[in-house]
Design a protein around this motif. Structure first.
Motif, PDB file in Angstrom:
ATOM      1  N   ASP A 161       0.847  -1.190   0.000  1.00  0.00           N
ATOM      2  CA  ASP A 161       0.000   0.000   0.000  1.00  0.00           C
ATOM      3  C   ASP A 161       0.883   1.241   0.000  1.00  0.00           C
ATOM      4  O   ASP A 161       1.878   1.311   0.733  1.00  0.00           O
ATOM      5  CB  ASP A 161      -0.896   0.018   1.237  1.00  0.00           C
ATOM      6  CG  ASP A 161      -1.965  -1.062   1.209  1.00  0.00           C
ATOM      7  OD1 ASP A 161      -2.337  -1.486   0.101  1.00  0.00           O
ATOM      8  OD2 ASP A 161      -2.412  -1.492   2.291  1.00  0.00           O
ATOM      9  N   LYS A 162       0.534   2.221  -0.797  1.00  0.00           N
ATOM     10  CA  LYS A 162       1.294   3.465  -0.837  1.00  0.00           C
ATOM     11  C   LYS A 162       1.020   4.262   0.430  1.00  0.00           C
ATOM     12  O   LYS A 162      -0.132   4.537   0.758  1.00  0.00           O
ATOM     13  CB  LYS A 162       0.903   4.298  -2.058  1.00  0.00           C
ATOM     14  CG  LYS A 162       1.695   5.583  -2.196  1.00  0.00           C
ATOM     15  CD  LYS A 162       1.312   6.332  -3.456  1.00  0.00           C
ATOM     16  CE  LYS A 162       2.131   7.612  -3.599  1.00  0.00           C
ATOM     17  NZ  LYS A 162       1.778   8.357  -4.838  1.00  0.00           N
ATOM     18  N   SER A 198       0.210   7.109   2.779  1.00  0.00           N
ATOM     19  CA  SER A 198      -0.512   8.350   2.490  1.00  0.00           C
ATOM     20  C   SER A 198       0.296   9.558   2.944  1.00  0.00           C
ATOM     21  O   SER A 198       1.021   9.506   3.940  1.00  0.00           O
ATOM     22  CB  SER A 198      -1.872   8.341   3.191  1.00  0.00           C
ATOM     23  OG  SER A 198      -1.713   8.210   4.592  1.00  0.00           O
ATOM     24  N   SER A 229       4.554   2.875  -9.678  1.00  0.00           N
ATOM     25  CA  SER A 229       3.141   2.809  -9.305  1.00  0.00           C
ATOM     26  C   SER A 229       2.488   1.549  -9.849  1.00  0.00           C
ATOM     27  O   SER A 229       2.815   1.069 -10.932  1.00  0.00           O
ATOM     28  CB  SER A 229       2.396   4.044  -9.808  1.00  0.00           C
ATOM     29  OG  SER A 229       2.449   4.108 -11.221  1.00  0.00           O
ATOM     30  N   THR A 252      -4.560   0.920  -9.268  1.00  0.00           N
ATOM     31  CA  THR A 252      -5.388   0.932  -8.066  1.00  0.00           C
ATOM     32  C   THR A 252      -6.475  -0.136  -8.182  1.00  0.00           C
ATOM     33  O   THR A 252      -7.272  -0.117  -9.115  1.00  0.00           O
ATOM     34  CB  THR A 252      -6.046   2.307  -7.879  1.00  0.00           C
ATOM     35  OG1 THR A 252      -5.015   3.298  -7.807  1.00  0.00           O
ATOM     36  CG2 THR A 252      -6.864   2.346  -6.597  1.00  0.00           C
ATOM     37  N   ARG A 288      -7.395   1.436  -2.730  1.00  0.00           N
ATOM     38  CA  ARG A 288      -6.154   1.709  -1.984  1.00  0.00           C
ATOM     39  C   ARG A 288      -4.990   1.772  -2.963  1.00  0.00           C
ATOM     40  O   ARG A 288      -4.729   0.814  -3.693  1.00  0.00           O
ATOM     41  CB  ARG A 288      -5.926   0.628  -0.932  1.00  0.00           C
ATOM     42  CG  ARG A 288      -7.022   0.587   0.124  1.00  0.00           C
ATOM     43  CD  ARG A 288      -7.061  -0.721   0.875  1.00  0.00           C
ATOM     44  NE  ARG A 288      -5.885  -0.920   1.720  1.00  0.00           N
ATOM     45  CZ  ARG A 288      -5.702  -1.997   2.488  1.00  0.00           C
ATOM     46  NH1 ARG A 288      -6.619  -2.960   2.483  1.00  0.00           N
ATOM     47  NH2 ARG A 288      -4.641  -2.111   3.237  1.00  0.00           N
ATOM     48  N   GLU A 289      -4.278   2.897  -2.961  1.00  0.00           N
ATOM     49  CA  GLU A 289      -3.158   3.067  -3.882  1.00  0.00           C
ATOM     50  C   GLU A 289      -2.050   2.072  -3.556  1.00  0.00           C
ATOM     51  O   GLU A 289      -1.715   1.850  -2.390  1.00  0.00           O
ATOM     52  CB  GLU A 289      -2.619   4.487  -3.807  1.00  0.00           C
ATOM     53  CG  GLU A 289      -3.510   5.529  -4.446  1.00  0.00           C
ATOM     54  CD  GLU A 289      -2.807   6.868  -4.536  1.00  0.00           C
ATOM     55  OE1 GLU A 289      -2.190   7.147  -5.581  1.00  0.00           O
ATOM     56  OE2 GLU A 289      -2.879   7.619  -3.549  1.00  0.00           O
ATOM     57  N   LYS A 290      -1.462   1.491  -4.613  1.00  0.00           N
ATOM     58  CA  LYS A 290      -0.444   0.468  -4.453  1.00  0.00           C
ATOM     59  C   LYS A 290       0.865   0.893  -5.123  1.00  0.00           C
ATOM     60  O   LYS A 290       0.874   1.678  -6.069  1.00  0.00           O
ATOM     61  CB  LYS A 290      -0.911  -0.850  -5.088  1.00  0.00           C
ATOM     62  CG  LYS A 290      -2.122  -1.490  -4.423  1.00  0.00           C
ATOM     63  CD  LYS A 290      -1.723  -2.228  -3.166  1.00  0.00           C
ATOM     64  CE  LYS A 290      -2.885  -3.027  -2.609  1.00  0.00           C
ATOM     65  NZ  LYS A 290      -2.498  -3.795  -1.398  1.00  0.00           N
TER      66      LYS A 290
END
Length: 300
Positions: A84-85, A87, A119, A122, A127-129
């Motif tokens: 997960d990126k 935040s 990147s 998503t 949830r950004e990965k």
């Protein structure tokens, strides 16, 4: 030598590398295997080099001249993790925080982690990965030093998943690639427009190159087919992409010849086979390394 990430802006990913100036000297691609063995894209069938042997490096320098070298790490030499990126992090903060984020997922001690990231799409949960490539700095530093000792310019270090993207045919919909090096996992990736969407190891096929036709047909093929179908479902349902349009195989020749028509029939996908009698999977990866970032490789 200072390490520096090289940003591939046109493709939106980073690769492991450093900032030596490029020039017009010829390029040799190489695939770094276990035990520091290098497989070179040199000549029609390639050539092996013992990466720990200074004499082997000197011989390469003598026959090839002051070439540029681009290296792809094979499976034992790196890990590709999906995380997960964090935040609220800027790029500069990510670079310093990621080693601590992946230390429990990696088999490299924290103090020796060298990583880069790019990147990931998503998924449906929003949830950004990030894809994070992790390697042991000691292995990479030794490789750089051996090349430098014989005055070879090492332009690029990358990973299998990224260099293989350049071998995929241009298609409007996503593409699947399945590849295997002897003694390593069978690996699968999903890609679209030069971007890695997803990759995974397919369990049960580490010895694919040693399996007979009968062993594959009696049960193992069904497991492979199921893994590919599940990955296709993930592509559509979780990543919200179109269904895959084609499949590329980089497999040991005998197994590739067996599987290609079966997969084309059962998946109803066009299948492209890259391995032939003159080009092993290792050779294909070495050629892909030479092609990375648009290098002009001498035709072999």
């Amino acid at each position: 030598m200072l390490w520096q990430s090289v940003l591939e802006r046109e493709k939106g990913y980073r690769v492991l590398g450093w900032g030596k100036d490029r020039n017009e000297r010829p390029v040799i691609g190489a695939c770094l295997l276990a035990d520091d063995q290098l497989w070179l894209a040199e000549g029609p069938e390639g050539a092996a080099l013992d990466g720990k042997d200074p004499t082997a490096w000197q011989q390469l320098r003598q026959r090839a001249g002051r070439v540029r070298m681009q290296v792809v790490l094979s499976e034992p030499c790196y890990q590709l993790l999906s995380v997960d990126k964090p935040s609220g992090h800027l790029d500069a903060e990510l670079a310093s925080s990621l080693p601590y984020l992946v230390q429990d997922l990696s088999n490299v001690p924290l103090e020796h982690i060298h990583l880069d990231y790019f990147s990931a799409p998503t998924p449906a949960d929003g949830r950004e990965k990030l894809h994070v490539a992790v390697a042991d700095r000691r292995r990479l530093s030794a490789l750089v030093q051996r090349a430098d000792d014989v005055d070879l310019t090492l332009d690029l270090i990358s990973i299998e998943e990224l260099v293989l993207l350049d071998l995929l045919p241009p298609q409007p919909r996503p593409h699947i690639l399945l590849w295997h090096l002897p003694g390593q996992p069978l690996k699968l990736l999903l890609a679209h427009e030069g971007r890695l969407l997803f990759s995974r190891n397919v369990r049960g096929f580490n010895l694919l190159d040693k399996l007979s036709d009968e062993e594959i047909r009696q049960g193992l093929y069904e497991e492979l087919l199921l893994a590919l179908q599940r990955s296709g479902d993930y592509l559509v349902r979780q990543l919200k992409q179109s269904a895959a349009e084609g499949l590329t195989l980089v497999l040991p020749l005998a197994q590739q010849q067996l599987l290609a028509p079966m997969l084309e029939r059962d998946l109803t996908l066009s299948v492209q086979c890259l391995v032939d009698v003159d080009h092993s999977p290792q050779q294909i990866l070495a050629h892909a390394a030479a092609m990375a970032r648009g290098s002009d490789e001498d035709a072999n």
